[in-house]
Design a protein around this motif. Sequence first.
Motif, short mmCIF file in Angstrom:
data_model
loop_
_atom_site.label_atom_id
_atom_site.label_comp_id
_atom_site.label_asym_id
_atom_site.label_seq_id
_atom_site.Cartn_x
_atom_site.Cartn_y
_atom_site.Cartn_z
N ARG A 441 5.82 15.02 1.95
CA ARG A 441 5.64 13.81 1.03
C ARG A 441 4.66 14.19 -0.44
O ARG A 441 4.95 13.68 -1.33
CB ARG A 441 5.32 12.34 1.66
N GLY A 446 8.01 16.03 -2.64
CA GLY A 446 7.66 14.71 -2.02
C GLY A 446 6.73 13.77 -2.85
O GLY A 446 7.00 12.78 -2.60
N ASP A 450 9.34 11.05 -3.18
CA ASP A 450 9.33 10.24 -1.92
C ASP A 450 8.37 9.06 -1.86
O ASP A 450 8.63 8.10 -1.34
CB ASP A 450 8.92 11.01 -0.85
N TRP A 451 7.28 9.12 -2.70
CA TRP A 451 6.42 8.06 -2.87
C TRP A 451 6.37 7.42 -4.18
O TRP A 451 6.20 7.93 -5.20
CB TRP A 451 4.94 8.69 -2.50
#
Length: 453
Positions: A441, A446, A450-451
Amino acid sequence: MTTPRVTRCSFIPPWLAERVDGPERAARDDELRRERALRAGAPRPTPPSAEGVVAGPAWTVHDAESRTTLPGTPARSAGEPETGDVAVDEAASGIEATLQMFLDDLGRDSHDGAGAPVSLTVHYGSRYNNAFWDGTQLVFGDGDGRVFERFTKPVDVLAHEFSHAVVEHTAGLTYRGQSGALNESVADAFASCLKQRLLGQEAGEGDWLIGQGIFTPSVQARALRDMAAPGTAYDDPELGADPQVGHMDDYVETTADNGGVHLNSGIPNKAFQLAAVAIGGTSIAGAGRIWYDALVGGDVPAGASFATFAAATVAAAGDHAPAVRDAWDQVGIEVAAAPGETGETGEQPPPPVPAPQPAGRLRVERSGGFAGRTETAEVDLGEVDDPDLGQLVSEAVLRSATADVPPKPDMFVYTFTVEGQDPVRVPEHLLTASQAELARRLLRGGAADDWQA
């Protein structure tokens, strides 16, 4: 909302800011982890005489098919014809040449000195930017095609990884600090010996480049490392300048990359190159033979310092002792200690288990690998909009403590640090599923994707 901030490691200039590749996406299965973690260093064998060595050992190249399950599907074994798969056939040619050099010039039958079969794996992972020896396998990724080519392309990469296996079965140099840098340097030394052997060169004719061709044409680089001139192998607008050092005056103190094993290995690398050229003839018959005799001679402990190893090579050099001593002196290492001294132990106590309180900043660092690169990312745990984050951080970091298992040569090491807590360092092959997910992440592929913090 903010995006996680990627930061640079303090000891290397700008190239660390660019995250070249992503973390390994899948953790190994528990059985494989236990097997590698419990693998003990073998006792030092007595090198066999050339008379006692017959046919070379068996070898098999496996195809991981872009997955991370080892060893993969058998693709080619000793005695079989080319397959047409470039990586498979490069690995096959490379291992045959490497085994032949150790057999012909050092009287050593395979990495264990007793003819052990050699297992190799290619096409490991997806766009995987690394090659390593994990105690059982020689493993090679295909590279991302943007910065790195396939890791089977330069034959000296394969010889380098095989040499790590030889080190494991001889002196067993601990892969941390100075002993770890020696482990890296010995692997580079034998790798360069193989390259020169295949080109029919003597030491004075070699270019002493390691990993020539490993970078894509878009990267401004001659190679990954230069044993004759550490710190000059590349200088690229994106990657920055080669940060390796070549003298003790510039020795790098760091906790990244297992204590800077790829940075500081330039110091013994330069000593080997100087000794090989001064001795003359082929590198493997001159300095290579001396370095090998030091490895198997019993005077190099697992935690050897540069000075300890230097003393062992001088003791093994015979009439070439003055040339070898002078080579070490030129890189700032005075050979004064008697062979067999304890040297550095290279051992560190296991990290303590901090209390599970996910707050403050989280920092994830991945260092090491064949290229010796480091990438880091940071995020403020209080600003990330992710309901599962607290549980994931608790499982991956705050409740984790790894046994003091020595890292494997050229495998990545991950360091997870929550503000106010002691860092948790985990070798790649021991990552838990939670740690692998947390690294995925934050690091490339990531952090921003992803965040959404």
